[in-house]
Write an enzyme that holds these catalytic residues in place. Structure first.
Site, short mmCIF file in Angstrom:
data_model
loop_
_atom_site.label_atom_id
_atom_site.label_comp_id
_atom_site.label_asym_id
_atom_site.label_seq_id
_atom_site.Cartn_x
_atom_site.Cartn_y
_atom_site.Cartn_z
N LYS A 66 0.86 -1.20 0.00
CA LYS A 66 0.00 0.00 0.00
C LYS A 66 0.88 1.23 0.00
O LYS A 66 2.00 1.19 0.54
CB LYS A 66 -0.88 0.02 1.26
N GLY A 75 -23.16 5.41 0.91
CA GLY A 75 -22.14 5.82 -0.06
C GLY A 75 -22.67 5.56 -1.46
O GLY A 75 -23.24 4.50 -1.74
N GLY A 127 -20.67 6.39 -4.34
CA GLY A 127 -19.53 6.66 -5.23
C GLY A 127 -19.34 5.45 -6.14
O GLY A 127 -20.30 4.75 -6.47
N ASN A 128 -18.10 5.19 -6.53
CA ASN A 128 -17.84 4.08 -7.46
C ASN A 128 -18.41 2.76 -6.92
O ASN A 128 -19.18 2.08 -7.60
CB ASN A 128 -16.33 3.96 -7.71
N GLY A 150 -20.49 2.08 -4.15
CA GLY A 150 -21.91 2.09 -3.78
C GLY A 150 -22.82 2.12 -5.00
O GLY A 150 -23.81 1.39 -5.07
N TYR A 151 -22.46 2.97 -5.98
CA TYR A 151 -23.31 3.06 -7.17
C TYR A 151 -23.36 1.72 -7.90
O TYR A 151 -24.45 1.22 -8.24
CB TYR A 151 -22.84 4.16 -8.13
P1 NAD Z 1 -15.80 7.20 -3.80
O1 NAD Z 1 -15.00 8.39 -3.37
O2 NAD Z 1 -16.10 7.01 -5.24
O3 NAD Z 1 -17.23 7.22 -3.06
C1 NAD Z 1 -17.38 7.42 -1.69
C2 NAD Z 1 -18.85 7.76 -1.43
O4 NAD Z 1 -19.07 7.85 -0.02
C3 NAD Z 1 -19.32 9.08 -2.03
O5 NAD Z 1 -20.61 8.90 -2.56
C4 NAD Z 1 -19.41 10.01 -0.82
O6 NAD Z 1 -20.36 11.04 -0.99
C5 NAD Z 1 -19.86 9.01 0.22
N1 NAD Z 1 -19.65 9.48 1.59
C6 NAD Z 1 -18.61 10.17 2.12
N2 NAD Z 1 -18.86 10.43 3.42
C7 NAD Z 1 -20.06 9.88 3.70
C8 NAD Z 1 -20.87 9.83 4.87
N3 NAD Z 1 -20.48 10.38 6.00
N4 NAD Z 1 -22.05 9.17 4.78
C9 NAD Z 1 -22.48 8.62 3.64
N5 NAD Z 1 -21.76 8.64 2.51
C10 NAD Z 1 -20.58 9.27 2.54
O7 NAD Z 1 -15.05 5.95 -3.17
P2 NAD Z 1 -15.18 4.41 -3.61
O8 NAD Z 1 -14.13 4.08 -4.60
O9 NAD Z 1 -16.60 4.13 -3.90
O10 NAD Z 1 -14.76 3.68 -2.26
C11 NAD Z 1 -15.63 3.57 -1.15
C12 NAD Z 1 -15.04 2.65 -0.10
O11 NAD Z 1 -14.75 1.38 -0.71
C13 NAD Z 1 -13.68 3.10 0.49
O12 NAD Z 1 -13.65 2.66 1.84
C14 NAD Z 1 -12.65 2.34 -0.31
O13 NAD Z 1 -11.44 2.15 0.42
C15 NAD Z 1 -13.39 1.02 -0.49
N6 NAD Z 1 -12.90 0.22 -1.62
C16 NAD Z 1 -12.93 0.72 -2.89
C17 NAD Z 1 -12.48 -0.07 -3.94
C18 NAD Z 1 -12.56 0.43 -5.36
O14 NAD Z 1 -12.26 -0.37 -6.27
N7 NAD Z 1 -12.99 1.66 -5.61
C19 NAD Z 1 -11.96 -1.35 -3.69
C20 NAD Z 1 -11.95 -1.84 -2.38
C21 NAD Z 1 -12.43 -1.04 -1.35
#
Ligand code: NAD
Length: 427
Positions: free
Chosen positions: A98, A219, A221-222, A224-225
Site C-alpha cells: 500500500k 455511499g 460513489g464508485n 456504492g453506485y
Molecule cells: P468514492 O470516493 O467514489 O465514493 C465514496 C462515497 O461515499 C461518495 O458517494 C461520498 O459522498 C460518500 N460518503 C462520504 N462520506 C459519507 C458519509 N459520511 N455518509 C455517507 N456517505 C458518505 O469511493 P469508492 O471508490 O466508492 O470507495 C468507497 C469505499 O470502498 C472506500 O472505503 C474504499 O477504500 C473502499 N474500496 C474501494 C475499492 C474500489 O475499487 N474503488 C476497492 C476496495 C475497497
C-alpha cells in the site's frame, strides 16, 4: 487506536485457529517487509509519502496509493497487511502492499497533482516492477494518476512496463470491467451467501424472491453506485442510498441510474426519488446518514468510510446481513455486538476483493499482451470469488463458533504461512 496495532491484535486473536505446523510463522506477518518514506518536493511544496510492502510469499506486492490529508505510516502499514490477506482469500498469486501521500487533492490544481504523482513514481521506482510490487489507485487516485505514474516509471526504466501499475485507462492497458469490479464482486459475494443461507431453515428469509430482499447502501460513489446498479438489475430491491450530504429512502425500490443522473444534475441526492426512470418527490423521503444505517432491511452495505458501525450505533443495527464494501466500516467492538445479535458480516477482505481480483486480471493481460472481453472478465471474477466463498464458508462451518471475519482471516493467513513454510522453513 493505532490502525496497525489494531490489525496485529486481530491476527493474534486467531492464533489458536492457525494450523499447528504453521503457527510458528505467524509473527512474520506482524512486520511489513519494507516501509519506504520520503518527502516529495514539488515546487515550493513538500508532501510526506509512504510505500509499505507487507508480504510477498504468494507473489509480487500489490496495493493502491492513497492521496489524503489524513494518511499516516501506521494506516499505510495496516492497509498493506489487509492487502496480503485480501489477495490470499481471493486466491490470486499476489502479496500485499500500500502507498500513500499526505495531500488534499481538492486543494491542488491539476498541474500540481500531476507533478506529485510523477514525484511519487520516482520515489518508488527502485522498489516496484511487474514482478516486484504493483501499485494501483485507492482513495482519491484514479486512472489518470496511474497513467502519469506509469509514464514516469517507464522513462526511468527505459522500456514499456504496463504491468507495473493497474487501474490504468483502457487505452493504455487497463482492463474491461475494472470500473464496476468492486461493486460487482460485492453483489456476487452477497448472492453466494444468500443462496447458501437459503438452504438452511434458520435463514428461510434468504430464500425470498429477489424483489423482496431489501438493501440499504451507505455511499453512492464508485463502489456504492455499482453495487446498487448491479443488485437492482438482478432484481433486488435497493430502498435507500446515501452520500456525504444525506440519505434518501424510496419504498418501492429506487432506480440507481436515474438517481445518479439526478444527483449529478442537482449536486446531491436530496429529492432524487427515482423509480423506473422517473424521479418524483412523492415517491420517497429524506433520511439522515444514521437513519440509513439503522433501517430494518435484509442487507446493509456500508460503502463509504471506515468505522461507521461502532460501539455507539451497533446495537441499533437491524439488518440481517452487513456486506462490508468499504475497508474497515465495522469497528472491533461493533463486530462483537453484531455477532452477539446474530447479524452476519461479510468481511471487507472478501466482500470488496472484486477490485483487486480484476486488477490481477489487468496485470495478467498486460504481461501476456492478450486482452479479454468484459464478459470474460466478469465470468472469471465470478469463478474466483465463488471458490473463495466456498473456502470461507467451509472454514466457518468447520470451526462453528467463529465469525465470517475470523474464518476469512484464518483461510487467508494459513495460505500465506503455507507459502512461507515452503519458501523459508527455517529462517
Ligand atoms: P468514492 O470516493 O467514489 O465514493 C465514496 C462515497 O461515499 C461518495 O458517494 C461520498 O459522498 C460518500 N460518503 C462520504 N462520506 C459519507 C458519509 N459520511 N455518509 C455517507 N456517505 C458518505 O469511493 P469508492 O471508490 O466508492 O470507495 C468507497 C469505499 O470502498 C472506500 O472505503 C474504499 O477504500 C473502499 N474500496 C474501494 C475499492 C474500489 O475499487 N474503488 C476497492 C476496495 C475497497
Amino acid at each position: 487506536m493505532d490502525p496497525f496495532q489494531n490489525a496485529i491484535l486481530f491476527l493474534e486473536s486467531i492464533r489458536k485457529y492457525i494450523n499447528p505446523d504453521l503457527v510458528k510463522y505467524l509473527d512474520r506477518l506482524k512486520t511489513p517487509h519494507n516501509v519506504y518514506k520520503t518527502t516529495l518536493k514539488v515546487g515550493k511544496n513538500s508532501y510526506l509519502a509512504f510505500r509499505s510492502q507487507h508480504n510477498n510469499a504468494l507473489g509480487p506486492y500489490k496495493g493502491g496509493i492513497r492521496f489524503h490529508s489524513q494518511v499516516t505510516e501506521s494506516e499505510v502499514k495496516a492497509l498493506s497487511l489487509w492487502m496480503s490477506l485480501k489477495c490470499s482469500i481471493a486466491g490470486i498469486p499476489l502479496g500485499g502492499g500500500k502507498g500513500g501521500v499526505v495531500i488534499d487533492p481538492k486543494k491542488v490544481n491539476v498541474k500540481e497533482l500531476e507533478e506529485v504523482s510523477r514525484a511519487y513514481a520516482r520515489f518508488v521506482a527502485p522498489h516496484i516492477g511487474e514482478h516486484v510490487d504493483v501499485p494501483a489507485p485507492d482513495v482519491n487516485t484514479n486512472p489518470q494518476i496511474m497513467a502519469w505514474m506509469l509514464d514516469e516509471y517507464e522513462k526511468i526504466v527505459g522500456h514499456h512496463a504496463l504491468g507495473t501499475f493497474t487501474g490504468k485507462p483502457l487505452e493504455i492497458g487497463g482492463s474491461q470491467g475494472r470500473t464496476k469490479a468492486t461493486g460487482f464482486g460485492g453483489v456476487l459475494a452477497m448472492q453466494y451467501l444468500l443462496n447458501t443461507l437459503a438452504q438452511d431453515k434458520k435463514y428461510e428469509w434468504a430464500g425470498k424472491p429477489k424483489s423482496q430482499i431489501t438493501i440499504a447502501i451507505q455511499g453512492f460513489g464508485n463502489v456504492g453506485y455499482w453495487f446498487a446498479q448491479i443488485a437492482s438489475d438482478l432484481g433486488y430491491k435497493v430502498i435507500a442510498v446515501s452520500d456525504s450530504k444525506g440519505a434518501i429512502y424510496v419504498h418501492d425500490g429506487l432506480d440507481p441510474k436515474a438517481t445518479l443522473d439526478c444527483k449529478r444534475e442537482k449536486g446531491s441526492l436530496a429529492g432524487c426519488y427515482c423509480v423506473g426512470g422517473v424521479c418524483d418527490l412523492k415517491k420517497g423521503k429524506p433520511l439522515s446518514n444514521d437513519e440509513l444505517l439503522e433501517l430494518d432491511v435484509d442487507i446493509l452495505v456500508p460503502s463509504a468510510l471506515e468505522s461507521v458501525i461502532n460501539s455507539q450505533n451497533a446495537k441499533k443495527i437491524k439488518a440481517r446481513v452487513v456486506v462490508e464494501m468499504a475497508n474497515g466500516p465495522v469497528t472491533p467492538e461493533a463486530d462483537a455486538i453484531l455477532h452477539k445479535n446474530k447479524i452476519l458480516v461479510l468481511p471487507d477482505i472478501f466482500a470488496n476483493a472484486g477490485g483487486v481480483t480484476v486488477s490481477y486480471f489487468e496485470w495478467v493481460q498486460n504481461i501476456s499482451g492478450w486482452y479479454w472481453k468484459e464478459e470474460e472478465v466478469d465470468e472469471r471474477l465470478d469463478k474466483l470469488l465463488k471458490k473463495a466463498f466456498e473456502a470461507l464458508w467451509q472454514e466457518y462451518q468447520r470451526l462453528k463458533n467463529v465469525t465470517f471475519r475470523q474464518a476469512a482471516y484464518i483461510v487467508a493467513v494459513n495460505r500465506i504461512l503455507t507459502a512461507e513454510k515452503l519458501r523459508r522453513p527455517t529462517s
